[in-house]
Scaffold this motif. Structure first.
Motif, mmCIF file in Angstrom:
data_model
loop_
_atom_site.group_PDB
_atom_site.id
_atom_site.type_symbol
_atom_site.label_atom_id
_atom_site.label_comp_id
_atom_site.label_asym_id
_atom_site.label_seq_id
_atom_site.Cartn_x
_atom_site.Cartn_y
_atom_site.Cartn_z
ATOM 1 N N GLU A 171 0.829 -1.206 0.000
ATOM 2 C CA GLU A 171 0.000 0.000 0.000
ATOM 3 C C GLU A 171 0.869 1.264 0.000
ATOM 4 N N VAL A 172 2.003 1.187 0.684
ATOM 5 C CA VAL A 172 2.917 2.329 0.722
ATOM 6 C C VAL A 172 3.530 2.558 -0.647
ATOM 7 N N GLN A 173 4.009 1.499 -1.281
ATOM 8 C CA GLN A 173 4.689 1.646 -2.570
ATOM 9 C C GLN A 173 3.732 2.056 -3.689
ATOM 10 N N ARG A 174 2.430 1.866 -3.477
ATOM 11 C CA ARG A 174 1.465 2.330 -4.476
ATOM 12 C C ARG A 174 1.232 3.837 -4.413
ATOM 13 N N GLN A 175 1.731 4.468 -3.353
ATOM 14 C CA GLN A 175 1.629 5.915 -3.244
ATOM 15 C C GLN A 175 2.473 6.592 -4.339
ATOM 16 N N THR A 176 2.032 7.766 -4.765
ATOM 17 C CA THR A 176 2.770 8.535 -5.772
ATOM 18 C C THR A 176 3.148 9.893 -5.189
ATOM 19 N N VAL A 177 4.429 10.191 -5.212
ATOM 20 C CA VAL A 177 4.894 11.495 -4.740
ATOM 21 C C VAL A 177 4.727 12.481 -5.890
ATOM 22 N N SER A 199 6.231 25.590 4.840
ATOM 23 C CA SER A 199 5.636 24.468 5.583
ATOM 24 C C SER A 199 4.370 24.883 6.319
ATOM 25 N N LEU A 200 4.185 26.186 6.544
ATOM 26 C CA LEU A 200 2.986 26.657 7.229
ATOM 27 C C LEU A 200 1.753 26.531 6.344
ATOM 28 N N ASP A 201 1.958 26.437 5.034
ATOM 29 C CA ASP A 201 0.841 26.274 4.102
ATOM 30 C C ASP A 201 0.533 24.784 3.994
ATOM 31 N N THR A 202 -0.137 24.246 4.989
ATOM 32 C CA THR A 202 -0.397 22.809 5.041
ATOM 33 C C THR A 202 -1.407 22.362 3.994
ATOM 34 N N GLY A 203 -2.109 23.304 3.379
ATOM 35 C CA GLY A 203 -3.052 22.945 2.335
ATOM 36 C C GLY A 203 -2.369 22.535 1.044
ATOM 37 N N ARG A 204 -1.158 23.018 0.819
ATOM 38 C CA ARG A 204 -0.456 22.722 -0.430
ATOM 39 C C ARG A 204 0.795 21.869 -0.250
ATOM 40 N N PHE A 205 1.390 21.918 0.957
ATOM 41 C CA PHE A 205 2.677 21.260 1.126
ATOM 42 C C PHE A 205 2.672 20.284 2.297
ATOM 43 N N ARG A 206 3.355 19.177 2.117
ATOM 44 C CA ARG A 206 3.725 18.305 3.229
ATOM 45 C C ARG A 206 5.201 18.563 3.517
ATOM 46 N N MET A 321 10.937 6.959 -0.592
ATOM 47 C CA MET A 321 10.221 5.942 0.182
ATOM 48 C C MET A 321 9.673 6.535 1.482
ATOM 49 N N ILE A 322 10.457 7.390 2.128
ATOM 50 C CA ILE A 322 9.996 8.034 3.365
ATOM 51 C C ILE A 322 8.769 8.897 3.081
ATOM 52 N N MET A 323 8.798 9.632 1.966
ATOM 53 C CA MET A 323 7.652 10.479 1.617
ATOM 54 C C MET A 323 6.404 9.632 1.385
ATOM 55 N N LYS A 324 6.568 8.484 0.740
ATOM 56 C CA LYS A 324 5.428 7.590 0.513
ATOM 57 C C LYS A 324 4.878 7.059 1.835
#
Length: 347
Positions: A171-177, A199-206, A321-324
């Motif tokens: 399920e993790v590897q199916r994620q797309t960054v 980073s304060l703009d949590t609506g657009r950025f992780r 991989m960490i981002m996924k």
């Protein structure tokens, strides 16, 4: 002074022997000698900062640490024994555990091959071994400096195992960054402020906070879990506070270069420690000045090998991989919470 002390003791207590005062005197002389060595090392330490790093508010380890360093100054045998024991009892078992998991990941064909194929396993083992050799042979690192720096290899390997385990989920590897943002700059040009502002703009950025990289396990905390992230930051703060016991003033010293704040966004290169099996920045900073002075430059961790194109590709694959993992955590736990709380959640 030793003879004078012994004579005075004999005059005051004529019925007693002089073995005790002689012993006390010898201990006092030894302590004075080591204290003088501490002073000499402190002076050398400050001169080194003036020549190499030029850091304001340069801090020093606590006196007991400096005392141990002075006691073992010039002695390689005791340091080699401690490092060898750490390698045999702690680091090597952790490395073997990680390599075994990488073999499993390679067989299951879930994570990218660059993270687990035979080359990846061989390179990881080689990096960890060269890290050990560089530290052991260092002429500039102190006794405790070597011990504490080598201990970080175990921490990196332990986190590598835990994160790779999470990354091996299908399920993790199916994620797309999607559209990752890279911030590249020269030092002292405001990139950290830009990063933390975005980073304060949590609506657009992780993004990753420093606490994510300092204490990534036992599980990632979703970006939307404010309470959980607050607890994670407190855990990282507790770790930093424990460092103050052996290195008072270090965080204040680092603040002159870069603010290390667990609850705020920080450079993602902190994840490289877990991927490489040893710290990323520490060898570059602590071992490179020594390497630079060598006439025969051997290919080691300290010479910039970890800055090669091959390792750079590996580092980015690890970061992807960490981002996924975090994207998956955000979405899955969010959906689970919605199902659990139902209408109350929507309100």
């Amino acid at each position: 002074l030793l003879l004078l002390f012994s004579s005075l003791y004999k005059m005051m207590f004529p019925s007693r022997g002089i073995i005790l005062p002689l012993l006390i005197g010898l201990i006092a002389i030894y302590i004075r000698y080591i204290t003088h060595q501490v002073h000499l090392m402190d002076t050398k330490y400050q001169l080194w900062n003036n020549e190499e790093w030029h850091i304001d508010q340069f801090s020093r380890p606590a006196f007991p640490i400096r005392f141990i360093n002075a006691h073992h100054h010039g002695s390689t045998s005791s340091n080699s024994i401690v490092l060898s024991l750490m390698r045999k009892l702690v680091v090597s078992p952790a490395l073997d555990k990680v390599v075994t998991l990488m073999e499993q990941a390679d067989t299951e064909n879930i994570v990218p091959k660059i993270l687990c194929n035979p080359d990846a396993r061989s390179n990881l083992s080689k990096r960890v071994e060269e890290f050990y050799t560089d530290i052991q042979n260092s002429q500039s690192l102190t006794y405790m400096g070597k011990v504490l720096l080598y201990a970080t290899s175990y921490m990196s390997l332990a986190n590598h195992y835990g994160l790779l385990t999470l990354g091996m989920k299908e399920e993790v590897q199916r994620q797309t960054v999607v559209a990752p943002v890279f911030i590249a700059s020269l030092p002292r040009t405001g990139s950290t402020i830009l990063h933390r502002t975005m980073s304060l703009d949590t609506g657009r950025f992780r993004n990753f906070d420093l606490a994510d990289m300092v204490v990534p396990l036992p599980k990632p905390i979703p970006r939307w879990d404010k309470e959980g992230r607050h607890e994670k930051a407190k855990e990282a703060d507790g770790l930093f506070n424990s460092i103050k016991l052996i290195y008072p003033g270090q965080l204040e010293c680092l603040e002159t270069m870069h603010g290390f704040r667990p609850s705020e966004a920080d450079e993602d290169l902190g994840w490289y420690d877990t991927g490489l099996g040893h710290p990323y920045m520490d060898p570059l900073m602590k071992l490179y000045p020594e390497y630079r002075q060598k006439e025969e430059k051997v290919q080691r961790v300290s010479d910039g090998t970890i800055e090669s194109k091959e390792v750079a590709r590996y580092r980015y694959a690890w970061l992807a991989m960490i981002m996924k993992i975090y994207q998956y955590t955000d979405e899955v736990e969010w959906n689970e919470r919605k199902q659990k709380e139902g209408r109350a959640f929507l309100r």
